[in-house]
Design a protein around this motif. Structure first.
Motif, PDB file in Angstrom:
ATOM      1  N   PRO A 245      36.928  72.342  36.645  1.00  9.52           N
ATOM      2  CA  PRO A 245      38.131  72.287  35.799  1.00  9.52           C
ATOM      3  C   PRO A 245      38.377  70.842  35.370  1.00  9.52           C
ATOM      4  CG  PRO A 245      38.734  72.527  38.105  1.00  9.52           C
ATOM      5  CD  PRO A 245      37.250  72.713  38.032  1.00  9.52           C
ATOM      6  N   PRO A 246      39.169  70.620  34.307  1.00  7.67           N
ATOM      7  CA  PRO A 246      39.452  69.243  33.866  1.00  7.67           C
ATOM      8  C   PRO A 246      39.950  68.387  35.034  1.00  7.67           C
ATOM      9  CG  PRO A 246      40.288  70.816  32.274  1.00  7.67           C
ATOM     10  CD  PRO A 246      39.843  71.618  33.464  1.00  7.67           C
ATOM     11  N   LEU A 247      39.175  67.360  35.380  1.00 10.56           N
ATOM     12  CA  LEU A 247      39.452  66.612  36.608  1.00 10.56           C
ATOM     13  C   LEU A 247      40.808  65.924  36.591  1.00 10.56           C
ATOM     14  CD1 LEU A 247      35.905  65.063  37.149  1.00 10.56           C
ATOM     15  CD2 LEU A 247      36.913  67.039  38.303  1.00 10.56           C
ATOM     16  N   ARG A 248      41.248  65.449  35.447  1.00 14.56           N
ATOM     17  CA  ARG A 248      42.522  64.735  35.397  1.00 14.56           C
ATOM     18  C   ARG A 248      43.698  65.663  35.690  1.00 14.56           C
ATOM     19  NH1 ARG A 248      42.140  59.627  33.805  1.00 14.56           N
ATOM     20  NH2 ARG A 248      40.264  58.942  32.695  1.00 14.56           N
ATOM     21  N   GLU A 249      43.490  66.957  35.531  1.00 12.81           N
ATOM     22  CA  GLU A 249      44.581  67.889  35.784  1.00 12.81           C
ATOM     23  C   GLU A 249      44.999  67.900  37.247  1.00 12.81           C
ATOM     24  OE1 GLU A 249      43.817  71.798  34.385  1.00 12.81           O
ATOM     25  OE2 GLU A 249      43.815  71.228  32.258  1.00 12.81           O
ATOM     26  N   PHE A 250      44.074  67.535  38.160  1.00  9.41           N
ATOM     27  CA  PHE A 250      44.485  67.453  39.556  1.00  9.41           C
ATOM     28  C   PHE A 250      44.289  66.055  40.132  1.00  9.41           C
ATOM     29  CE2 PHE A 250      40.112  68.264  40.959  1.00  9.41           C
ATOM     30  CZ  PHE A 250      39.621  69.194  40.033  1.00  9.41           C
ATOM     31  N   ALA A 273      42.402  67.297  46.410  1.00 13.73           N
ATOM     32  CA  ALA A 273      41.654  68.141  47.340  1.00 13.73           C
ATOM     33  C   ALA A 273      42.086  69.601  47.223  1.00 13.73           C
ATOM     34  CB  ALA A 273      41.851  67.636  48.765  1.00 13.73           C
ATOM     35  N   THR A 274      43.396  69.822  47.097  1.00 14.89           N
ATOM     36  CA  THR A 274      43.898  71.188  46.966  1.00 14.89           C
ATOM     37  C   THR A 274      43.374  71.842  45.695  1.00 14.89           C
ATOM     38  OG1 THR A 274      45.911  70.650  48.194  1.00 14.89           O
ATOM     39  CG2 THR A 274      45.974  72.604  46.796  1.00 14.89           C
ATOM     40  N   GLY A 275      43.450  71.139  44.578  1.00 17.34           N
ATOM     41  CA  GLY A 275      42.964  71.689  43.323  1.00 17.34           C
ATOM     42  C   GLY A 275      41.488  72.024  43.368  1.00 17.34           C
ATOM     43  N   LEU A 276      40.700  71.137  43.970  1.00 21.09           N
ATOM     44  CA  LEU A 276      39.252  71.362  44.057  1.00 21.09           C
ATOM     45  C   LEU A 276      38.934  72.574  44.919  1.00 21.09           C
ATOM     46  CD1 LEU A 276      36.453  70.183  43.316  1.00 21.09           C
ATOM     47  CD2 LEU A 276      36.576  68.855  45.441  1.00 21.09           C
ATOM     48  N   LEU A 277      39.601  72.675  46.069  1.00 23.00           N
ATOM     49  CA  LEU A 277      39.321  73.787  46.981  1.00 23.00           C
ATOM     50  C   LEU A 277      39.807  75.117  46.416  1.00 23.00           C
ATOM     51  CD1 LEU A 277      40.154  72.034  50.380  1.00 23.00           C
ATOM     52  CD2 LEU A 277      37.895  72.628  49.485  1.00 23.00           C
ATOM     53  N   VAL A 278      40.920  75.108  45.723  1.00 25.00           N
ATOM     54  CA  VAL A 278      41.407  76.346  45.085  1.00 25.00           C
ATOM     55  C   VAL A 278      40.408  76.808  44.026  1.00 25.00           C
ATOM     56  CG1 VAL A 278      43.186  77.284  43.544  1.00 25.00           C
ATOM     57  CG2 VAL A 278      43.840  75.977  45.586  1.00 25.00           C
ATOM     58  N   TRP A 279      39.901  75.854  43.242  1.00 34.93           N
ATOM     59  CA  TRP A 279      38.886  76.211  42.246  1.00 34.93           C
ATOM     60  C   TRP A 279      37.646  76.817  42.910  1.00 34.93           C
ATOM     61  CZ3 TRP A 279      33.895  74.263  41.888  1.00 34.93           C
ATOM     62  CH2 TRP A 279      33.159  74.708  40.777  1.00 34.93           C
ATOM     63  N   ALA A 280      37.158  76.179  43.988  1.00 37.57           N
ATOM     64  CA  ALA A 280      35.968  76.676  44.671  1.00 37.57           C
ATOM     65  C   ALA A 280      36.205  78.072  45.248  1.00 37.57           C
ATOM     66  CB  ALA A 280      35.564  75.696  45.776  1.00 37.57           C
ATOM     67  N   GLU A 281      37.399  78.295  45.791  1.00 34.90           N
ATOM     68  CA  GLU A 281      37.729  79.605  46.355  1.00 34.90           C
ATOM     69  C   GLU A 281      37.732  80.678  45.267  1.00 34.90           C
ATOM     70  OE1 GLU A 281      38.823  82.449  49.219  1.00 34.90           O
ATOM     71  OE2 GLU A 281      38.075  80.399  49.454  1.00 34.90           O
ATOM     72  N   ARG A 282      38.339  80.369  44.145  1.00 35.72           N
ATOM     73  CA  ARG A 282      38.405  81.349  43.053  1.00 35.72           C
ATOM     74  C   ARG A 282      37.032  81.607  42.445  1.00 35.72           C
ATOM     75  NH1 ARG A 282      43.924  79.007  40.091  1.00 35.72           N
ATOM     76  NH2 ARG A 282      45.401  79.961  41.579  1.00 35.72           N
ATOM     77  N   ALA A 283      36.192  80.561  42.429  1.00 36.04           N
ATOM     78  CA  ALA A 283      34.851  80.725  41.871  1.00 36.04           C
ATOM     79  C   ALA A 283      33.891  81.359  42.867  1.00 36.04           C
ATOM     80  CB  ALA A 283      34.310  79.365  41.416  1.00 36.04           C
ATOM     81  N   GLY A 284      34.314  81.457  44.115  1.00 32.96           N
ATOM     82  CA  GLY A 284      33.477  82.048  45.146  1.00 32.96           C
ATOM     83  C   GLY A 284      32.262  81.200  45.484  1.00 32.96           C
ATOM     84  N   VAL A 285      32.425  79.859  45.458  1.00 31.30           N
ATOM     85  CA  VAL A 285      31.307  78.959  45.737  1.00 31.30           C
ATOM     86  C   VAL A 285      31.663  78.046  46.912  1.00 31.30           C
ATOM     87  CG1 VAL A 285      30.514  78.991  43.345  1.00 31.30           C
ATOM     88  CG2 VAL A 285      32.141  77.223  44.099  1.00 31.30           C
ATOM     89  N   GLU A 286      30.633  77.475  47.484  1.00 30.57           N
ATOM     90  CA  GLU A 286      30.801  76.519  48.593  1.00 30.57           C
ATOM     91  C   GLU A 286      30.413  75.132  48.122  1.00 30.57           C
ATOM     92  OE1 GLU A 286      28.972  75.581  53.037  1.00 30.57           O
ATOM     93  OE2 GLU A 286      28.911  77.629  52.243  1.00 30.57           O
ATOM     94  N   LEU A 287      31.243  74.150  48.423  1.00 29.03           N
ATOM     95  CA  LEU A 287      30.964  72.760  48.071  1.00 29.03           C
ATOM     96  C   LEU A 287      30.206  72.112  49.223  1.00 29.03           C
ATOM     97  CD1 LEU A 287      34.459  71.825  46.572  1.00 29.03           C
ATOM     98  CD2 LEU A 287      32.420  72.608  45.360  1.00 29.03           C
ATOM     99  N   GLY A 288      28.933  71.861  49.016  1.00 35.43           N
ATOM    100  CA  GLY A 288      28.101  71.312  50.085  1.00 35.43           C
ATOM    101  C   GLY A 288      28.442  69.882  50.428  1.00 35.43           C
ATOM    102  N   ARG A 289      28.315  69.541  51.706  1.00 33.45           N
ATOM    103  CA  ARG A 289      28.535  68.173  52.217  1.00 33.45           C
ATOM    104  C   ARG A 289      29.870  67.608  51.739  1.00 33.45           C
ATOM    105  NH1 ARG A 289      23.719  64.180  51.434  1.00 33.45           N
ATOM    106  NH2 ARG A 289      24.030  64.699  49.230  1.00 33.45           N
ATOM    107  N   LEU A 290      30.901  68.440  51.788  1.00 28.30           N
ATOM    108  CA  LEU A 290      32.225  68.015  51.351  1.00 28.30           C
ATOM    109  C   LEU A 290      32.751  66.910  52.270  1.00 28.30           C
ATOM    110  CD1 LEU A 290      34.711  68.466  49.519  1.00 28.30           C
ATOM    111  CD2 LEU A 290      35.494  70.157  51.205  1.00 28.30           C
ATOM    112  N   ASP A 291      33.186  65.798  51.677  1.00 28.98           N
ATOM    113  CA  ASP A 291      33.697  64.650  52.442  1.00 28.98           C
ATOM    114  C   ASP A 291      34.962  64.153  51.756  1.00 28.98           C
ATOM    115  OD1 ASP A 291      33.700  62.587  54.399  1.00 28.98           O
ATOM    116  OD2 ASP A 291      32.849  61.203  52.937  1.00 28.98           O
ATOM    117  N   VAL A 292      36.084  64.186  52.473  1.00 27.49           N
ATOM    118  CA  VAL A 292      37.372  63.773  51.934  1.00 27.49           C
ATOM    119  C   VAL A 292      37.899  62.636  52.794  1.00 27.49           C
ATOM    120  CG1 VAL A 292      39.728  64.493  51.374  1.00 27.49           C
ATOM    121  CG2 VAL A 292      37.836  66.135  51.154  1.00 27.49           C
ATOM    122  N   ARG A 293      38.188  61.505  52.196  1.00 31.04           N
ATOM    123  CA  ARG A 293      38.656  60.377  53.012  1.00 31.04           C
ATOM    124  C   ARG A 293      39.598  59.468  52.233  1.00 31.04           C
ATOM    125  NH1 ARG A 293      33.562  57.397  55.112  1.00 31.04           N
ATOM    126  NH2 ARG A 293      32.915  59.552  55.429  1.00 31.04           N
TER     127      ARG A 293
END
Length: 331
Positions: A245-250, A273-293
């Motif tokens: 999704p448009p990155l600036r939106e989140f 992080a919330t926007g990214l994970l919600v998108w991944a959940e709705r798309a039914g995909v897994e984000l590999g090697r996810l690192d949030v810091r």
């Protein structure tokens, strides 16, 4: 003098230090240190850390500005200030043939109201090395002896110049615990360090020096807050950056792509992080090697050095080149 908990034990106002040849190592810095506080001075080599600390210790007269330690001028009132302070230099000058105990006893003879030598050595974990000659100590043990001597007079203000250089991981952690205990007992500590993790772990507040000026100051959290947090992940198979999704939106303020790996920068970590994970959940995909810091003090430090370097480069393009021996030495 006001002695409440907010008393400025160290006050530095527009402080300057100039060496022979006109090189200005400290260029008008201002900061203060409160009673019972650990304050860290950070900076690259040649930033002005040691030059500043030497002025606070009364080893030289400032070229300009004002410095007060315990309400007194540490240079002109040295006889009154020195008994109330402890100093750990970058390198101590010990007689190689004396034992640890003999060195401590000799130093204690020059200190008013010195604590017992065994007590000072126990504070830094050297009580079992009391009968060992200094020349037989490791580099880390010599640093601990430096610290023991600085603590002999039970100082109100303690200056530590690179206190854990040469110590192993255990020795560094033990020194951190001791500094915290001293602070909790009311000692005011000013330290310089190249270890950003050390400053983050110990400092109540800090200042980052660059080319003799204060580039940033505040609590570690305040200094790092100016830097963006980071999120990195591997794109799912079959997906490309354009599918996000448009990155600036989140809240994303910048991003890089390295093959399948995406790195996002944001000042709104939770929102991004919330926007990214919600998108991944709705798309039914897994984000590999996810690192949030969150941003680190190291990133803030490197960001300041990078920006200052770019500014210096811009100035150099528009100004005649000029070098001197003192500039090269200080760099």
């Amino acid at each position: 003098m006001d002695t409440d908990e907010h008393e400025h034990v160290i006050e530095v106002t527009d402080l300057r230090r100039v060496y022979g040849g006109g090189f200005e190592a400290v260029r008008g810095i201002t900061f203060h240190v409160d009673r019972g506080e650990v304050f860290a001075l950070l900076g690259t080599n040649g930033a002005g850390k040691t030059s500043t600390v030497e002025l606070l210790e009364g080893l030289a007269r400032p070229a300009g500005g004002r410095v007060r330690v315990l309400g007194l001028d540490p240079y002109t009132d040295r006889d009154a200030v020195r008994p109330r302070t402890g100093v750990m230099l970058q390198e101590g000058g010990f007689s190689a043939e004396l034992t640890v105990a003999e060195t401590t006893r000799m130093w204690a003879a020059c200190v008013s109201g010195a604590r017992p030598e065994r007590e000072a050595l126990a504070l830094v974990g050297l009580e079992d090395r009391a009968d060992v000659r200094v020349k037989q100590l490791s580099g880390g043990e010599r640093r601990r002896l430096d610290l023991a001597l600085a603590l002999l007079g039970e100082p109100e203000v303690l200056f530590l110049d690179e206190p854990t250089t040469g110590l192993d991981a255990e020795g560094r952690r033990d020194t951190w615990d001791l500094v915290r205990a001293l602070r909790d007992a009311g000692t005011t500590v000013l330290l310089t360090t190249h270890y950003l993790e050390e400053a983050e772990a110990l400092a109540d507040r800090l200042a980052i020096l660059h080319r003799g000026r204060v580039a940033a100051a505040g609590t570690p959290a305040e200094v790092t807050a100016a830097q963006p947090s980071r999120i990195s992940f591997d794109l799912p198979a079959g997906y490309f950056v354009g599918d996000l999704p448009p990155l600036r939106e989140f809240g994303v303020c910048g991003h890089e792509v390295d093959g399948r790996t995406v790195r996002l920068r944001t000042h709104e970590l939770q929102r991004t992080a919330t926007g990214l994970l919600v998108w991944a959940e709705r798309a039914g995909v897994e984000l590999g090697r996810l690192d949030v810091r969150s941003a680190s003090l190291e990133e803030a430090f490197l960001g300041i050095a990078s920006r200052a370097g770019a500014e210096a480069g811009s100035r150099a393009e528009s100004e005649p080149a000029a070098t001197s021996e003192s500039e090269e030495y200080a760099a």
